[in-house]
Design a protein around this motif. Structure first.
Motif, mmCIF file in Angstrom:
data_model
loop_
_atom_site.group_PDB
_atom_site.id
_atom_site.type_symbol
_atom_site.label_atom_id
_atom_site.label_comp_id
_atom_site.label_asym_id
_atom_site.label_seq_id
_atom_site.Cartn_x
_atom_site.Cartn_y
_atom_site.Cartn_z
ATOM 1 N N ILE A 78 -14.409 -7.082 -9.682
ATOM 2 C CA ILE A 78 -15.122 -6.653 -10.570
ATOM 3 C C ILE A 78 -16.748 -5.705 -10.166
ATOM 4 N N VAL A 79 -17.000 -6.167 -9.807
ATOM 5 C CA VAL A 79 -18.536 -5.355 -9.013
ATOM 6 C C VAL A 79 -18.072 -4.074 -8.530
ATOM 7 N N LYS A 80 -16.932 -4.082 -7.278
ATOM 8 C CA LYS A 80 -16.319 -2.783 -7.139
ATOM 9 C C LYS A 80 -15.830 -1.961 -7.946
ATOM 10 N N GLY A 85 -16.895 3.235 -11.679
ATOM 11 C CA GLY A 85 -16.683 3.728 -12.459
ATOM 12 C C GLY A 85 -15.267 3.681 -13.164
ATOM 13 N N THR A 86 -15.171 2.514 -13.167
ATOM 14 C CA THR A 86 -13.813 2.321 -13.221
ATOM 15 C C THR A 86 -13.191 1.991 -14.862
ATOM 16 N N PHE A 87 -14.592 0.490 -15.199
ATOM 17 C CA PHE A 87 -14.829 0.417 -16.257
ATOM 18 C C PHE A 87 -14.793 0.973 -17.156
ATOM 19 N N LYS A 88 -14.973 2.871 -17.357
ATOM 20 C CA LYS A 88 -16.496 3.269 -17.928
ATOM 21 C C LYS A 88 -15.168 3.584 -19.392
ATOM 22 N N ALA A 151 -17.545 -5.984 -21.498
ATOM 23 C CA ALA A 151 -18.738 -6.497 -20.632
ATOM 24 C C ALA A 151 -19.272 -5.249 -20.360
ATOM 25 N N GLY A 152 -20.894 -5.041 -19.808
ATOM 26 C CA GLY A 152 -21.339 -4.231 -19.637
ATOM 27 C C GLY A 152 -22.080 -4.402 -18.323
ATOM 28 N N ALA A 153 -22.915 -3.733 -17.660
ATOM 29 C CA ALA A 153 -24.238 -3.573 -16.686
ATOM 30 C C ALA A 153 -24.544 -5.268 -16.186
ATOM 31 N N ALA A 158 -25.202 -10.450 -13.734
ATOM 32 C CA ALA A 158 -25.029 -12.000 -13.771
ATOM 33 C C ALA A 158 -24.050 -12.548 -13.114
ATOM 34 N N VAL A 159 -22.955 -12.019 -12.724
ATOM 35 C CA VAL A 159 -21.881 -12.183 -12.105
ATOM 36 C C VAL A 159 -22.165 -12.730 -10.768
#
Length: 189
Positions: A78-80, A85-88, A151-153, A158-159
């Motif tokens: 999730i964080v890494k 930028g992989t979720f963009k 899901a966003g920043a 939060a995680v």
């Protein structure tokens, strides 16, 4: 070729939904904190502890194992990727990263819930972790958000905040938590 793009999107969407559903179903339900992934960290003989001190020792051990798995999954999947930028939208490997993030989110939520249950077995750990149960509960719907790419920043933050709070609570109670990245088979149940 224009007809295959909507079909491909439909297939990917169906697979994504099935994966998230399977992950949340496989990870749900065990409020007691005892599960196959934490069995190796606790009493492997199946016998119940005979003294209060043994029960507290096993509670801390299980807490550390479950919280470590949650922290490792959250950071690795999730964080890494979020920081990279992989979720963009348009990023290479985005869909696969979101599927893994959805699975990791469901897994981390389940392991944090189990760790909170384990903490109840130790008086000091119980007092340290009790205020964090609302934060843990707030992570419940994140698997679906990651699965849909919504899901966003704030969600990633939060995680991170909940994981860091659980680690700090464990450290203050003498049960230091270190990240332990679970295997893919552990993520999928």
């Amino acid at each position: 070729m224009p007809r295959t793009a909507p079909l491909r999107s439909l297939v990917v969407s169906v697979l994504l939904c099935c994966t998230v559903l399977a992950a949340t179903t496989a990870c749900g339900g065990d409020d007691s904190g005892s599960s196959s992934s934490s069995a190796s960290a606790g009493n492997s003989t199946g016998a119940s502890p005979t003294t209060s001190a043994q029960a507290q020792k096993y509670a801390k051990t299980k807490f550390v194992a479950n919280a470590g798995l949650a922290a490792g999954a959250a950071y690795q999947w999730i964080v890494k990727p979020y920081r990279a930028g992989t979720f963009k939208k348009g990023a290479h490997g985005r869909k696969f990263a979101l599927v893994k993030a959805g699975l990791a989110s469901a897994f981390a939520f389940n392991r944090l819930k189990a760790a909170a249950g384990n903490a109840k077995g130790d008086p000091l750990l119980s007092k340290a972790v009790a205020p964090l149960t609302a934060g843990i509960a707030s992570l419940e719907g994140l698997a679906a958000k990651f699965g849909k790419g919504e899901a966003g920043a704030g969600d990633v933050g939060a995680v991170e905040d909940v994981i860091n709070s659980v680690k700090d609570a464990g450290k203050s109670a003498g049960a230091e938590v270190t990240d332990k990245v679970p295997s893919t088979s552990q993520l999928t149940g």
